[in-house]
Design an enzyme around this catalytic site. Structure first.
Site, short mmCIF file in Angstrom:
data_model
loop_
_atom_site.label_atom_id
_atom_site.label_comp_id
_atom_site.label_asym_id
_atom_site.label_seq_id
_atom_site.Cartn_x
_atom_site.Cartn_y
_atom_site.Cartn_z
N ARG A 1 -26.40 -80.21 34.09
CA ARG A 1 -25.42 -79.82 35.13
C ARG A 1 -24.09 -79.44 34.49
NH1 ARG A 1 -27.53 -84.47 37.58
NH2 ARG A 1 -25.55 -85.58 37.27
N ARG B 1 -31.42 -82.55 37.73
CA ARG B 1 -31.32 -84.01 37.74
C ARG B 1 -30.66 -84.56 36.47
NH1 ARG B 1 -36.32 -87.08 40.03
NH2 ARG B 1 -34.67 -88.64 39.94
N CYS B 2 -30.45 -83.69 35.50
CA CYS B 2 -29.88 -84.10 34.21
C CYS B 2 -28.38 -83.82 34.17
CB CYS B 2 -30.59 -83.33 33.09
SG CYS B 2 -29.85 -83.56 31.46
N LYS B 3 -27.60 -84.83 33.88
CA LYS B 3 -26.15 -84.69 33.84
C LYS B 3 -25.70 -83.66 32.80
CE LYS B 3 -21.86 -87.18 33.17
NZ LYS B 3 -21.19 -88.31 32.60
#
Length: 113
Positions: free
Chosen positions: A14, A9-11
């Site tokens: 990712r 969920r963390c940019k």
């Protein structure tokens, strides 16, 4: 072998995962919110990072501000808090057998590949 402690969920996490994929190196993904680290594992990561535990805490998280910010916690207590609340662990972290790095910014990961 490389390992990334990842939160999908963390940019930034990712982006870090994408760097590893593009590196061509073998690596393992551990979604640490689904499979939390034990105290011993987190202590080992902190040691590889060569930092104090407080530097691994995400201090803008609501739970930190609400429950822990005003407390004077020892390193051992901070480790236990992060084990109990893995959302507080900075991400992504990439490690190999000897070292680890926090991928903020994600380009930092290139230093350990």
């Amino acid at each position: 072998m490389l390992k990334i402690y990842h939160n999908p969920r963390c940019k930034k996490s990712r982006e870090g995962l994408e760097i590893l994929k593009n590196s061509g190196k073998d690596f393992e993904v551990r979604e640490y919110l689904k499979e939390p680290l034990s105290e011993e594992e987190l202590k080992a990561v902190v040691k590889k990072l060569d930092i104090t535990p407080i530097l691994l805490v995400r201090k803008n998280e609501k739970i930190w501000k609400k429950d822990y910010r005003e407390k004077d916690l020892s390193d051992s207590e901070l480790i236990r808090v992060m084990v109990k609340n893995p959302k507080l662990i900075e991400r992504p972290i990439v490690e190999n057998e000897n070292d680890a790095i926090i991928g903020r910014p994600p380009a930092e990961i290139e230093k350990i590949i």
